[in-house]
Design an enzyme around this catalytic site. Sequence first.
Site, PDB file in Angstrom:
ATOM      1  N   ASP A  87     -14.764 -11.261 -28.927  1.00 22.52           N
ATOM      2  CA  ASP A  87     -14.674 -11.004 -27.499  1.00 22.52           C
ATOM      3  C   ASP A  87     -14.190  -9.568 -27.348  1.00 22.52           C
ATOM      4  OD1 ASP A  87     -15.446 -13.571 -26.837  1.00 22.52           O
ATOM      5  OD2 ASP A  87     -13.686 -13.996 -25.580  1.00 22.52           O
ATOM      6  N   HIS A 113      -7.619 -12.765 -26.948  1.00 21.80           N
ATOM      7  CA  HIS A 113      -7.543 -11.584 -26.100  1.00 21.80           C
ATOM      8  C   HIS A 113      -6.175 -10.897 -26.259  1.00 21.80           C
ATOM      9  CE1 HIS A 113     -10.766 -13.763 -23.552  1.00 21.80           C
ATOM     10  NE2 HIS A 113     -11.209 -13.353 -24.722  1.00 21.80           N
ATOM     11  N   CYS A 125      -8.194  -8.151 -17.369  1.00 14.87           N
ATOM     12  CA  CYS A 125      -9.287  -9.073 -17.699  1.00 14.87           C
ATOM     13  C   CYS A 125     -10.443  -8.998 -16.702  1.00 14.87           C
ATOM     14  CB  CYS A 125      -8.787 -10.518 -17.697  1.00 14.87           C
ATOM     15  SG  CYS A 125      -7.552 -10.893 -18.936  1.00 14.87           S
ATOM     16  N   ASP A 170     -13.776  -9.548 -21.054  1.00 19.70           N
ATOM     17  CA  ASP A 170     -13.993 -10.416 -22.218  1.00 19.70           C
ATOM     18  C   ASP A 170     -15.300 -10.077 -22.923  1.00 19.70           C
ATOM     19  OD1 ASP A 170     -11.804 -11.619 -21.107  1.00 19.70           O
ATOM     20  OD2 ASP A 170     -12.742 -13.567 -20.749  1.00 19.70           O
ATOM     21  N   ASP A 204      -4.900  -8.503 -24.537  1.00 16.15           N
ATOM     22  CA  ASP A 204      -4.341  -7.815 -23.374  1.00 16.15           C
ATOM     23  C   ASP A 204      -3.277  -8.602 -22.606  1.00 16.15           C
ATOM     24  OD1 ASP A 204      -6.310  -9.519 -22.464  1.00 16.15           O
ATOM     25  OD2 ASP A 204      -7.371  -8.017 -21.274  1.00 16.15           O
TER      26      ASP A 204
HETATM   27  O1  DAV Z   1      -1.826 -15.260 -22.911  1.00 14.56           O
HETATM   28  O2  DAV Z   1      -3.101 -16.907 -22.687  1.00 14.56           O
HETATM   29  C1  DAV Z   1      -4.625 -14.332 -21.787  1.00 14.56           C
HETATM   30  C2  DAV Z   1      -5.750 -13.334 -21.874  1.00 14.56           C
HETATM   31  C3  DAV Z   1      -6.900 -13.778 -21.114  1.00 14.56           C
HETATM   32  N1  DAV Z   1      -8.023 -12.853 -21.146  1.00 14.56           N
HETATM   33  C4  DAV Z   1      -2.941 -15.728 -22.887  1.00 14.56           C
HETATM   34  C5  DAV Z   1      -4.129 -14.815 -23.084  1.00 14.56           C
END
Ligand code: DAV
Length: 365
Positions: free
Chosen positions: A199, A248, A350, A121, A250
């Site tokens: 991020d 995010h 992550c 992140d 990913d």
């Molecule tokens: O799908 O809630 C998750 C990514 C977390 N770094 C989600 C995003």
Amino acid sequence: MSVARAREGENTRSPVCSYNEWDPLEEVIVGVLDGAAVPTWHISLKATMPEDQWRLFQSRGGAPFDPELIARGNRELDELAHILTAEGVNVRRPARIDHATPFATPNWRSEGGLYAAMPRDLLLVVGDEIIEAPMAWRCRYFEISAYRELIKGYFRDGARWTSAPKPELKDELYDPHYVESDDEDAPRFVINEFEPTFDAADFIRCGRDIFVQQSQVTNMSGIRWLERHLGSDYRIHVLPFRDAAPMHIDATLMPLAPGKLLVNPERVPKIPPLFSRWDVLGSPCSTIPDSHPMFMSSRWVNMNVLMIDERRVVVERQEEPLIRALKDFGFTCIPCDFRHVMSFGGAFHCVTCDVRRRGTLESYF
Ligand code: DAV
């Protein structure tokens, strides 16, 4: 002697060097859950955190997370570290510090920090440079502290080290009246363009081409800052997805190897044109039961996998449909228990930052 920026076809001797998500992994930071604190409630959390957890954040923000949950998650993180070490990767860990400590700036205060579990992140590696992201959540303002010893070491050994302009995170950045858009193709954002924020996990690297989404933590100013900072060696592509609460990239778009893309079938109804010649796998849904606590993310973190190289992929042991699909897609799956870590909002991509991969700056499109 000046340290020149890495050029195409060159792999520097800097300890930091990584251009994509799949070159052979040589060194990685794996996060820790020690000292994790419940995030302090703020309007920015409302934009992405699961609604059934808001009360927890509102009532216990800044307090330590349940030690038993932390211990279970930490065991899985240690398992991941052992697996990567056994596969020949040098594993580094952030400092184990207490994040349940209040802090303030001249403009606001936070009951505590968050954790050092998700280096992805916060840290963006592009070539031989490690970049600290200007994060939009107030409770993450000092998260970098847990990584500073590691980064100072990388700097001493030749890495280029940058911190993006530290944001002020004043009230002016946020929409106090934010409510989620009911059109998933047209998200409403809780942050505006008051100052650049991003991020690192909203970016995903494919050599010269870097993909990003505008999100509830990454604004267009943040994207433009990175684009201008990296200069003409890189092309930044802003991609639209079907997601009213983006945070995010990913668990939405995961390039696994040259020509192989894993996507979230709900959030990526149309494959971005640049990937038109790539093979695409729509991720199967997660097998995580509804009863399993997910404090900070959706269940789509099942597709948040980590490539050790172009073939080997680390995937959650109980995600059998995904494991089968990845095998059929040509990959060798390395299973690792991870459900307790997933409760904290991320999986293998992550919780890692690939500091060094053996490879060079290439164009894949
Ligand atoms: O799908 O809630 C998750 C990514 C977390 N770094 C989600 C995003």
